[in-house]
Write an enzyme that holds these catalytic residues in place. Structure first.
Site, PDB file in Angstrom:
ATOM      1  N   ASP A  13     -29.140   1.128  -0.361  1.00 53.91           N
ATOM      2  CA  ASP A  13     -29.146   2.704  -0.005  1.00 53.91           C
ATOM      3  C   ASP A  13     -27.853   3.271  -0.978  1.00 53.91           C
ATOM      4  OD1 ASP A  13     -30.748   2.152   2.009  1.00 53.91           O
ATOM      5  OD2 ASP A  13     -29.472   1.973   3.670  1.00 53.91           O
ATOM      6  N   LYS A  16     -30.557   4.049  -5.215  1.00 56.96           N
ATOM      7  CA  LYS A  16     -31.592   3.673  -6.424  1.00 56.96           C
ATOM      8  C   LYS A  16     -32.755   4.359  -6.582  1.00 56.96           C
ATOM      9  CE  LYS A  16     -31.581  -0.358  -3.945  1.00 56.96           C
ATOM     10  NZ  LYS A  16     -30.789   0.180  -2.898  1.00 56.96           N
ATOM     11  N   GLY A  40     -36.126   1.559   1.382  1.00 58.26           N
ATOM     12  CA  GLY A  40     -36.597   2.698   1.506  1.00 58.26           C
ATOM     13  C   GLY A  40     -35.853   3.627   0.529  1.00 58.26           C
ATOM     14  N   HIS A  41     -36.597   4.085  -0.401  1.00 52.88           N
ATOM     15  CA  HIS A  41     -35.946   4.505  -1.479  1.00 52.88           C
ATOM     16  C   HIS A  41     -36.528   6.127  -1.586  1.00 52.88           C
ATOM     17  CE1 HIS A  41     -35.751   0.591  -3.835  1.00 52.88           C
ATOM     18  NE2 HIS A  41     -35.017   0.486  -2.805  1.00 52.88           N
ATOM     19  N   GLN A 218     -32.762  -3.161  -1.911  1.00 50.41           N
ATOM     20  CA  GLN A 218     -31.394  -3.729  -1.203  1.00 50.41           C
ATOM     21  C   GLN A 218     -29.958  -3.671  -2.097  1.00 50.41           C
ATOM     22  OE1 GLN A 218     -34.671  -5.798  -0.807  1.00 50.41           O
ATOM     23  NE2 GLN A 218     -34.956  -4.157   0.738  1.00 50.41           N
TER      24      GLN A 218
HETATM   25  P1  GDP Z   1     -31.747   3.578  -1.855  1.00 56.48           P
HETATM   26  O1  GDP Z   1     -32.538   2.696  -0.820  1.00 56.48           O
HETATM   27  O2  GDP Z   1     -30.856   2.949  -2.860  1.00 56.48           O
HETATM   28  O3  GDP Z   1     -32.924   4.294  -2.843  1.00 56.48           O
HETATM   29  O4  GDP Z   1     -31.004   4.815  -1.238  1.00 56.48           O
HETATM   30  P2  GDP Z   1     -31.899   5.735  -0.058  1.00 56.48           P
HETATM   31  O5  GDP Z   1     -32.902   6.564  -0.673  1.00 56.48           O
HETATM   32  O6  GDP Z   1     -32.320   4.591   1.205  1.00 56.48           O
HETATM   33  O7  GDP Z   1     -30.431   6.559   0.361  1.00 56.48           O
HETATM   34  C1  GDP Z   1     -29.564   7.249  -0.445  1.00 56.48           C
HETATM   35  C2  GDP Z   1     -29.726   8.620   0.073  1.00 56.48           C
HETATM   36  O8  GDP Z   1     -28.973   9.609  -0.406  1.00 56.48           O
HETATM   37  C3  GDP Z   1     -31.100   9.433   0.038  1.00 56.48           C
HETATM   38  O9  GDP Z   1     -31.256  10.257   1.138  1.00 56.48           O
HETATM   39  C4  GDP Z   1     -31.034  10.321  -1.190  1.00 56.48           C
HETATM   40  O10 GDP Z   1     -31.915  11.167  -1.165  1.00 56.48           O
HETATM   41  C5  GDP Z   1     -29.718  10.545  -1.146  1.00 56.48           C
HETATM   42  N1  GDP Z   1     -29.073  10.907  -2.280  1.00 56.48           N
HETATM   43  C6  GDP Z   1     -29.107  10.128  -3.422  1.00 56.48           C
HETATM   44  N2  GDP Z   1     -28.070  10.463  -4.495  1.00 56.48           N
HETATM   45  C7  GDP Z   1     -27.416  11.491  -3.803  1.00 56.48           C
HETATM   46  C8  GDP Z   1     -26.380  12.386  -4.412  1.00 56.48           C
HETATM   47  O11 GDP Z   1     -25.697  12.267  -5.376  1.00 56.48           O
HETATM   48  N3  GDP Z   1     -25.808  13.318  -3.345  1.00 56.48           N
HETATM   49  C9  GDP Z   1     -26.388  13.460  -2.246  1.00 56.48           C
HETATM   50  N4  GDP Z   1     -25.910  14.495  -1.336  1.00 56.48           N
HETATM   51  N5  GDP Z   1     -27.381  12.658  -1.688  1.00 56.48           N
HETATM   52  C10 GDP Z   1     -27.904  11.594  -2.480  1.00 56.48           C
HETATM   53  P1  IMO Z   2     -32.887  -0.308   0.229  1.00 57.59           P
HETATM   54  O1  IMO Z   2     -33.862  -1.024  -0.906  1.00 57.59           O
HETATM   55  C1  IMO Z   2     -29.858  -1.263   3.314  1.00 57.59           C
HETATM   56  C2  IMO Z   2     -30.756  -4.916   5.567  1.00 57.59           C
HETATM   57  C3  IMO Z   2     -31.082  -4.843   7.112  1.00 57.59           C
HETATM   58  C4  IMO Z   2     -30.336  -6.039   7.582  1.00 57.59           C
HETATM   59  C5  IMO Z   2     -30.584  -6.815   6.226  1.00 57.59           C
HETATM   60  C6  IMO Z   2     -31.742  -7.932   6.504  1.00 57.59           C
HETATM   61  O2  IMO Z   2     -33.385   0.906   0.769  1.00 57.59           O
HETATM   62  O3  IMO Z   2     -31.510  -0.422  -0.558  1.00 57.59           O
HETATM   63  P2  IMO Z   2     -34.424  -7.466   6.352  1.00 57.59           P
HETATM   64  O4  IMO Z   2     -35.308  -6.675   7.268  1.00 57.59           O
HETATM   65  O5  IMO Z   2     -34.345  -7.370   5.001  1.00 57.59           O
HETATM   66  O6  IMO Z   2     -34.530  -9.081   6.913  1.00 57.59           O
HETATM   67  O7  IMO Z   2     -32.989  -7.274   7.009  1.00 57.59           O
HETATM   68  O8  IMO Z   2     -30.801  -6.495   5.170  1.00 57.59           O
HETATM   69  N1  IMO Z   2     -31.506  -4.362   4.583  1.00 57.59           N
HETATM   70  C7  IMO Z   2     -31.116  -3.063   3.801  1.00 57.59           C
HETATM   71  N2  IMO Z   2     -30.009  -2.255   4.214  1.00 57.59           N
HETATM   72  N3  IMO Z   2     -31.061  -0.802   2.510  1.00 57.59           N
HETATM   73  C8  IMO Z   2     -32.009  -1.515   2.384  1.00 57.59           C
HETATM   74  O9  IMO Z   2     -32.925  -1.269   1.204  1.00 57.59           O
HETATM   75  C9  IMO Z   2     -32.325  -2.723   3.081  1.00 57.59           C
HETATM   76  N4  IMO Z   2     -33.257  -3.776   3.360  1.00 57.59           N
HETATM   77  C10 IMO Z   2     -32.694  -4.534   4.140  1.00 57.59           C
HETATM   78  O10 IMO Z   2     -30.610  -3.526   7.318  1.00 57.59           O
HETATM   79  O11 IMO Z   2     -28.863  -5.886   7.676  1.00 57.59           O
HETATM   80 MG    MG Z   3     -32.660   2.844   1.231  1.00 54.84          MG
END
Ligand code: GDP
Ligand code: IMO
Ligand code: MG
Length: 404
Positions: A13, A16, A40-41, A218
């Protein structure tokens, strides 16, 4: 060489999805190499929010090709839903037949293990662990196994017997074989138009001079080998995973961009030295909107942990860094980061090697007057440049810092 790999340097999270969407406009293809629908991206583009679990995050650009490699595990239900939400992706999305299928019984087992365990991992319950277990136990069902009924009928027996036994041991019902075969038949019909040998596809793209992004899911500390085991996922989110997950020779990946958040978050259980179970932790969570994209769970929040970043930069061989959510820190108004640890009386600037040491880590913090100073400190420690700073969730909210 055409490959740029994007990896997360924390516990996932890091942002990415946003980074990949941003970089994809200058690229011709984006390829996912590991993980599954546990990812979840999030991408905000054209005033809309998109949340990708399996599709590469660059797919919103019409001229970008999406690729899913054998390292990924594919949940048919999620894949179909995601493709349908974007319309027809035929000719623009390619999935390798060696990618494994997350079967409904894998999701059920993930749920059963987690809910009956005294010490759960806190998985996403997306069946990722059981699917990768079957991959290595050599009873996984791959996309390429489901097109020939005679082959599948025979091949599936071992997987069926093994998985049935496990589910039954929880006194839970298990589907009839014909129901499973019917499910796979329907999926075969849907997925057949997207199947391609990604090794050949990437080779052709390379030859045509295409620029290709490799999308990690991840983060480094969720890697099965290098993460905070056993609180990890069951794949390799590090740069090396791109090579095995897509069949790309390691030497061809010339650029590795490490993405990190200006603070730290983690979902699920496991060590987290800089966690703030406090008002400031709540502020980071609320201002940063730190709720899981996949499960909606609140993310644990805390300060930036520079020893973690330093070690992750080594593991991934990062050539550049991309920091996100600096605007969130700015709103909180505190620029604080762990710069070292006291581990049971010993000073260290690297994360602990032994699992029991994680509990003994006392972070040593430094306060910075502003984020620019904090980022300079990260650059000095990692000897790597931060080329972009993300200051908002929208596509355009990126500051170029150095020749990105
Ligand atoms: P990922 O799994 O690495 O793709 O990250 P996620 O999408 O799960 O979580 C990142 C969250 O932060 C998402 O809701 C993005 O929309 C948000 N986000 C990403 N970059 C920024 C930023 O620079 N500022 C803010 N406020 N939100 C951001
Ligand atoms: P993105 O791509 C954050 C965490 C789960 C748990 C551990 C194992 O959005 O960054 P799993 O379901 O993979 O067997 O769970 O890994 N986890 C993540 N945490 N972002 C993710 O993906 C994750 N994918 C798995 O919360 O701790
Ligand atoms: Mg994510």
């Amino acid at each position: 060489m055409p490959y740029t790999c994007i990896v997360g340097l924390q516990w996932g999270d890091e942002g990415k999805g946003k980074v990949i969407d941003f970089l994809a406009k200058e690229h011709d293809a984006v390829a996912r190499f590991q993980g599954g629908a546990n990812a979840g991206h999030t991408v905000y583009a054209n005033g809309k929010r998109y949340s990708f679990h399996l599709l590469p995050s660059g797919i919103l650009w019409d001229d970008v090709i999406g690729i899913i490699g054998p390292g990924v595990v594919i949940d048919p239900d999620v894949l179909i839903k995601e493709i349908e939400s974007l319309g027809d992706l035929k000719g623009r999305l390619f999935i390798d037949p060696r990618a494994h299928i997350v079967m409904p019984y894998h999701k059920l087992q993930d749920f059963l293990f987690e809910s009956s365990s005294k010490k759960p991992i806190g998985t996403t319950k997306r069946g990722i662990g059981p699917a990768n277990r079957d991959r290595y136990a050599r009873i996984g069902i791959r996309i390429g196994d489901i097109f020939n009924e005679d082959y599948l009928n025979e091949y599936i027996t071992r997987a069926y017997d093994f998985n049935r036994r496990i589910v039954k041991s929880y006194s839970h019902e298990f589907p009839e074989l014909r129901e499973i075969l019917e499910y796979l038949r329907n999926f075969a019909e849907y997925v057949k138009d997207y199947v391609a040998d990604v090794v050949v596809l990437l080779e052709e793209l390379e030859k045509s001079g295409a620029r290709i992004l490799l999308e990690g899911a991840q983060g480094t500390y969720l890697d099965t080998n290098f993460g905070t085991y056993p609180y990890v996922t069951s794949s390799h989110p590090i740069a090396g995973g791109a090579s095995t997950g897509l069949g790309i020779a390691p030497w061809k990946i010339k650029r590795v961009i490490g993405v990190f958040k200006a603070y730290t978050t983690r979902v699920g259980e496991g060590p987290f030295p800089t966690e703030e179970i406090s008002e400031v932790g709540d502020m980071l969570k609320e201002i940063g909107g730190e709720y899981g994209t996949t499960t909606g769970r609140p993310r644990r929040c805390g300060w930036l942990d520079i020893p973690l970043i330093k070690y992750a930069v080594i593991i991934n061989g990062c050539t550049d860094l991309f920091v996100t959510k600096v605007d969130v820190l700015e709103r909180v108004g505190v620029y604080k980061a762990a710069v070292g640890y006291n581990i049971n009386g010993r000073y260290s600037e690297l994360p602990p090697l032994y699992p029991y040491e994680w509990e003994m880590v006392e972070p040593l913090y430094k306060d910075f007057p502003n984020w620019e100073n904090m980022l300079e400190y990260v650059e000095k420690t990692t000897r790597t440049e931060i080329i972009f700073v993300s200051v908002g969730k929208e596509r355009e909210k990126v500051i170029e810092r150095k020749g990105g």
